[in-house]
Design an enzyme around this catalytic site. Sequence first.
Site, PDB file in Angstrom:
ATOM      1  N   ASP A   1       0.818  -1.146  -0.044  1.00 56.18           N
ATOM      2  CA  ASP A   1      -0.073  -0.045   0.077  1.00 56.18           C
ATOM      3  C   ASP A   1       0.730   1.338  -0.047  1.00 56.18           C
ATOM      4  OD1 ASP A   1      -1.752   2.237   0.513  1.00 56.18           O
ATOM      5  OD2 ASP A   1      -2.843   0.995   1.958  1.00 56.18           O
TER       6      ASP A   1
ATOM      7  N   HIS B   1       0.313   7.868   4.000  1.00 56.94           N
ATOM      8  CA  HIS B   1       0.841   7.363   5.144  1.00 56.94           C
ATOM      9  C   HIS B   1       2.593   7.390   5.381  1.00 56.94           C
ATOM     10  CE1 HIS B   1      -2.785   4.942   5.284  1.00 56.94           C
ATOM     11  NE2 HIS B   1      -2.629   4.607   3.829  1.00 56.94           N
TER      12      HIS B   1
ATOM     13  N   ILE C   1      -0.814   9.074   8.719  1.00 56.00           N
ATOM     14  CA  ILE C   1      -1.577   8.039   9.640  1.00 56.00           C
ATOM     15  C   ILE C   1      -1.013   6.562   9.078  1.00 56.00           C
ATOM     16  CG2 ILE C   1      -3.369   9.872   9.633  1.00 56.00           C
ATOM     17  CD1 ILE C   1      -4.770   8.195   7.576  1.00 56.00           C
TER      18      ILE C   1
ATOM     19  N   GLY D   1      -5.219   1.723   8.286  1.00 53.37           N
ATOM     20  CA  GLY D   1      -6.095   0.941   8.849  1.00 53.37           C
ATOM     21  C   GLY D   1      -5.816  -0.697   8.710  1.00 53.37           C
TER      22      GLY D   1
END
Length: 525
Positions: free
Chosen positions: A299, A304, A319, A322
Amino acid sequence: MQPDYVAPLVLWLCHESCDENGGLFEVGGGWIGKLRWERTLGAIVKQRNQPVSPEAVKANWKKICDFENASKPQGAQDTFGTIIEGLRKIDSDGEVSPNHTSHLASSTTTSEFGGAIGHKFPPTFSAYTELETILYALGVGASIKEPKDFKFIYEGSSDFSCLPTFGVIIAQKALMNEGLTEIPGLSVNIAKMLHGEQYLELYKPLPRAGKFKSEAVLVDILEKGPGLLLLLDVYSYYEKELICYNQFSIFAIGSGGRSGKRTSDKVKGAVAIPSRPPDVVLTDTTSLNQAALYRLSGDWNPVHIDPNFAGAVGFDKPILHGLCTFGFCARHILQQFADNDVSRFKAIKVRFSKPVYSGQTLQIEMWKEGDRIHFQTKVQETGDIVISDAYVDLAPALAILAEIPSEGGELQSTIVFKEIGHLLKDVGHQMVKKVNAVFEWHITKGGNTAVKWTTDLKNGTGKVYEGPAKDSADVTIILSDEDFMNIALGKLDPQKAFFSGKLKARGNIMMGLKLQSIFKAYAKL
């Protein structure tokens, strides 16, 4: 109130070393104070399938303006999270039901989205080795500090396994490369997409390495106020066998506002946690490098890793993925309730509520009800719930034991080990004198350990028996049933098998050279 008292603040704010931006200040008489936004808990003024009215706003006005339990939003992500949670509460009165799997969306579905529903993405192909599975395990927090994690981070471990949640890594490739922006009849902004929920189901354990084909389809689109909820099903096949199924629930913010449907029988529904204290509470602190490590599993979204990009879309800093938090939770539940037995893992469903930042501590609260483990996850430092209404389904331990074949099942190696046992009756003394070692064999099938055998060429006249060594083994050898047979028949050189990774060994591996001579001398079994 003179300008002399105001100018120094202005000059400091203008200085290149001051990183303040967008602030609001009160200043005068030598005093300076900063103001900030504060937000009430607010109120939901909409009912399902009903328009919002000024009368509903009036009826809730006191609650809308009540600052008693106010929060202090730090950025746009707090606003998005609150709006999405409100939408979920509006729709929480049972309109979603489990998807009993329909592989393809009905071609007769009536929708204003034209050919979007039922759109099939081009098939994707992905191959992985032990390297990728180990990298993923490290990315979701597996550590050498925890002995039970060893089977996920060392390929030479006797029971080396792929974490079940690696199934999302196989599937996500089908949705990458801007595929979501190329759905006919649907226009979405990739920068305003949020990962809302995730469901993963495994039909058998993932192999330690393999090649997969994944097929994705957009099964439904739901109206969620100012946004749309896209339901994407991904089916992943290993050697033409369906191994895992994923459902990605993606919010497309700003693409709604129509009169589309709000319910679907395709949704894999979340389940509320029990209304009692949790049975188990565990904490695990993420590394400051957690997102940087996890993204290596595929990803590559810069939100991120890149502070500038994260800031541009409303976050204070990059961040954590998830699905990284998702992997942390599943790993702990598997260890806590299934002793890390990957064959017991059946399914997991989560709802992402708020973002996590690398370095924060996850607090996982778990409730056991039969073979379903309900859980929710909080950030310990803030108390925010970041995963809600989640569960993991496990297969009963007895059901797994009933499926394990006895006597090695249909493995070809079983015949060879039994024949070696007969051979020892005649030449056991000679072999024990020459070898003087105990070998434990882990024979695998489909990437998982199928049976263990021990050849004791150290004691008495030697013996062969099924199961781990009764005392300690000098050498432990791990290889597939097929490769074992090729070595026994002289078709595969053991040293080449070792260096290519087909044969793995630990302990006094030099003893393997003695074993090789034995195989050569007695190959005509």
